[in-house]
Design an enzyme around this catalytic site. Structure first.
Site, PDB file in Angstrom:
ATOM      1  N   TYR A  95     -23.700  35.272  25.295  1.00 30.86           N
ATOM      2  CA  TYR A  95     -24.367  34.311  24.415  1.00 30.86           C
ATOM      3  C   TYR A  95     -25.621  33.780  25.103  1.00 30.86           C
ATOM      4  CZ  TYR A  95     -19.889  34.378  21.943  1.00 30.86           C
ATOM      5  OH  TYR A  95     -18.767  34.767  21.266  1.00 30.86           O
ATOM      6  N   ASN A 116     -21.587  35.710  10.755  1.00 30.33           N
ATOM      7  CA  ASN A 116     -21.951  37.072  10.361  1.00 30.33           C
ATOM      8  C   ASN A 116     -21.039  37.557   9.218  1.00 30.33           C
ATOM      9  OD1 ASN A 116     -22.458  39.831  10.200  1.00 30.33           O
ATOM     10  ND2 ASN A 116     -21.649  40.282  12.236  1.00 30.33           N
ATOM     11  N   CYS A 124     -21.290  41.759  15.961  1.00 29.19           N
ATOM     12  CA  CYS A 124     -21.162  40.483  16.669  1.00 29.19           C
ATOM     13  C   CYS A 124     -20.084  40.541  17.751  1.00 29.19           C
ATOM     14  CB  CYS A 124     -20.887  39.352  15.682  1.00 29.19           C
ATOM     15  SG  CYS A 124     -19.503  39.643  14.576  1.00 29.19           S
ATOM     16  N   HIS A 125     -19.189  41.514  17.669  1.00 22.67           N
ATOM     17  CA  HIS A 125     -18.147  41.658  18.691  1.00 22.67           C
ATOM     18  C   HIS A 125     -18.728  42.033  20.053  1.00 22.67           C
ATOM     19  CE1 HIS A 125     -18.640  45.672  16.887  1.00 22.67           C
ATOM     20  NE2 HIS A 125     -18.331  46.142  18.085  1.00 22.67           N
ATOM     21  N   GLU A 155     -15.176  51.076  21.580  1.00 19.89           N
ATOM     22  CA  GLU A 155     -16.538  51.488  21.906  1.00 19.89           C
ATOM     23  C   GLU A 155     -16.709  51.902  23.373  1.00 19.89           C
ATOM     24  OE1 GLU A 155     -19.217  48.471  20.486  1.00 19.89           O
ATOM     25  OE2 GLU A 155     -18.789  48.963  18.405  1.00 19.89           O
TER      26      GLU A 155
END
Length: 157
Positions: A95, A116, A124-125, A155
């Protein structure tokens, strides 16, 4: 707006059920839902394409979404959401890093991430705190954090 222009469909994914909302030929929202919820689904070619692309992402995190999006956003949210789409798969930003990049504050970045409407497609993850996972979908614990962990793990492969 004609209600025939609004479509929604529920799909099952490796992270649970998602409800896809579309208006005309635009993706407007993705919600994490309970598969047992009764939902009036209206399929069309575009909702099928969104479902196909989400399925492709869950098969390979390297998949690149190519969907027209339509959402309401403040100028700050728009700036944050565009920056989220620049974070490569398998990477995260804090952040604080995004706040520095966008001349904002970490809290404002977190609020924009939590607001979002199209998670996964707008990733946003991929935003974490400097001391851990951070939150997800305005939650600091519970099932949404489990979903964030699953998306990040997916991912990494």
């Amino acid at each position: 707006m004609n209600s025939a222009d609004i479509h929604q469909v529920q799909i099952l994914t490796p992270i649970g059920a998602l409800t896809i909302y579309c208006r005309n030929e635009f993706l407007t929202e993705i919600k994490f839902t309970n598969i047992n919820n009764k939902l009036y689904c209206t399929h069309n070619a575009f909702t099928r394409e969104v479902a196909r692309q989400l399925d492709a992402y869950f098969k390979s995190a390297d998949f690149q979404f190519d969907l027209p999006l339509n959402y309401s956003a403040t100028p700050h949210q728009e700036k944050v959401w565009r920056a989220l789409m620049d974070i490569p798969r398998g990477h995260v930003k804090t952040y604080g890093e995004l706040a520095t990049l966008l001349h904002s504050s970490p809290r404002a970045i977190g609020q924009a991430c939590g607001a979002n409407p199209i998670p996964i497609v707008i990733p946003c993850h991929r935003v974490v705190s400097k001391a851990g996972l951070g939150g997800f979908m305005h939650q600091a614990q519970g099932e949404f954090l489990d979903i964030k962990r699953q998306l990040l793990a997916h991912e990494q492969h």
